[in-house]
Motif scaffolding. Structure first.
Motif: not given
Length: 449
Positions: A143, A147, A181, A184, A211-212
């Motif tokens: 991630r 990002r 993204l 989270a 996660e997404f």
């Protein structure tokens, strides 16, 4: 809850577990004999719709399966026709003879994985996919770099250069499909019911969803709590095995299934918000039927697995629905509509929201091209199907597309962008969440800006 490392024996390959009947041994010939080659499946098969080739239709592939069952070795062209199948199960819904094509392609893919040597580059791509996507911790580690890649604008430069397409079409598809993204948020292990408790449910957070699309899980937990459910979110949960199961990697799928059973055995109901995951978990009873240690436990878990929309309709509404003034198009995810038979429930939830107008997408039975790992392994065919679906979505003139599977959301969003169109995309849970919290349509529609 039992942690994954505490998984009881026997596990994969242990002497106490009876090896499953991967070759069919009696099952396969019977299943093949059910097909009368009537052709009712043809208009619903995505690859036949695209190319009009008989061997890229369900009955054509069944003919190839019959040849292999009678002794013809697996060849490259034969495997290519099997690989081109999305496993969407639209043909199962359309078949008047009850042909279990889903089981046939599953057995065949397991046979391909065991017997057919793939080219090195293809093996490397497949191994990369299956070493990454079923593991939330590995996705989480990705991630940060992803990002940064998106925020710097490097993604646009890479796409314009076409370097990834030349290097690997699969890698290029993976890069294009990645959603923007943000933060989270992590959910607690328990979310308490609002008001009087009506039920206690376990919630699967998934891998890609976790996660997404973490907002989908947060919305799911809030909706369940507002409808009077204590929500248990075991930390020990991992991948349910859907990608492995639907790709012929049976032993890997069984291992994931056993771990999921351990994580959720203590709850009475398991709510799933990703169509592919729910479909796989409802198959655990068959997947582990030949393992005397796990068969009963697998069947118990399959029975108590419910899609979010299925569960909410079953318990009925309690929280007040507030207006969401918007026009939405609802997309039927294949593993929800065809595999689980959940069609009316999401529509019932959406039409129960004041001022929300639901429009139907033409040819809803034809897959969008996502199909688990299909849009990574067959990117050209997937892109053609995605473009068809995007045109159908655009024809509705809806402001918001609602889907119940992360793969579908990524696939259709990418296809819409390829056509120069931006439409907000949300999960059914997020639309319900906006209604129950009185947020209106604004937060949902701003996603397209």
């Amino acid at each position: 809850m039992t942690a994954p490392q505490d998984l009881p024996e026997p596990v994969v390959g242990s002497p106490g577990a009876t090896p499953p009947d991967l070759l069919g041994e009696g099952e396969l010939p019977k299943l093949l004999g059910d097909c009368v080659h009537c052709g009712f499946c043809l208009p619903t098969c995505p690859t036949y719709v695209l190319w009009g080739e008989e061997m890229d239709s369900p009955r054509g592939r069944i003919h190839l399966m019959q040849q292999h069952a009678e002794g013809t070795p697996l060849s490259g062209p034969m495997v290519e026709h099997f690989d081109r199948c999305l496993g969407c199960m639209a043909c199962v819904t359309a078949c008047p003879s009850g042909v279990q094509y889903d089981r046939l392609i599953e057995l065949t893919r397991a046979e391909v994985e065991r017997e057919h040597p793939r080219p090195l580059r293809e093996r490397l791509v497949r191994e990369a996919i299956f070493k990454l996507f079923p593991y939330p911790a590995r996705l989480r580690a990705l991630r940060g770099p992803l990002r940064a890649y998106q925020k710097t604008g490097l993604d646009r430069l890479v796409r314009r250069s076409g370097v990834l397409d030349r290097l690997s079409p699969s890698l290029a598809a993976m890069e294009r499909l990645a959603p923007p993204l943000g933060r989270a948020p992590r959910l607690p292990e328990r979310v308490a019911a609002r008001g009087e408790r009506r039920a206690t449910v376990g919630m699967l957070t998934g891998c890609v969803q976790r996660e997404f699309f973490p907002g989908v899980n947060a919305a799911t937990a809030r909706v369940l709590a507002m409808e009077g459910c204590d929500v248990i979110i075991p930390k020990s949960q991992g991948c349910c095995g859907a990608l492995s199961l639907h790709s012929g990697r049976d032993e890997e799928a069984r291992d994931f299934a056993r771990r999921t059973i351990v994580a959720f055995e203590a709850v009475d109901v398991i709510v799933v918000n990703a169509a592919g995951c729910g479909s796989a978990m409802k198959e655990y009873a068959r997947l582990l039927a030949d393992d005397p240690t796990w068969a009963g436990r697998a069947e118990a878990l399959s029975v108590k697995t419910k899609d979010l929309a299925e569960f909410l309709v079953d318990i009925g509404p309690r929280a007040e629905r507030r207006p969401v003034p918007a026009t939405v198009a609802y997309h039927d995810a294949c593993h929800l509509a065809h595999a689980q038979g959940v069609r009316s429930q999401p529509r019932a939830l959406l039409t129960g929201i004041p001022e929300l107008t639901v429009r139907e997408i033409s040819d809803p039975e034809v897959c969008c091209g996502s199909a688990g790992t299909y849009n990574l392994l067959q990117p050209e065919a997937a892109a053609e199907l995605g473009d068809r679906k995007a045109l159908s979505v655009r024809a509705t003139e809806a402001e918001l597309l609602v889907a119940a599977n992360p793969g579908c959301s990524m696939q259709i969003t990418t296809a819409l962008a390829r056509q120069g169109t931006r439409i907000a995309v949300a999960h059914t849970a997020e639309v319900l969440d906006a209604s129950l919290r009185g947020l209106g349509a604004g937060p949902l529609l701003r996603r397209s800006s």
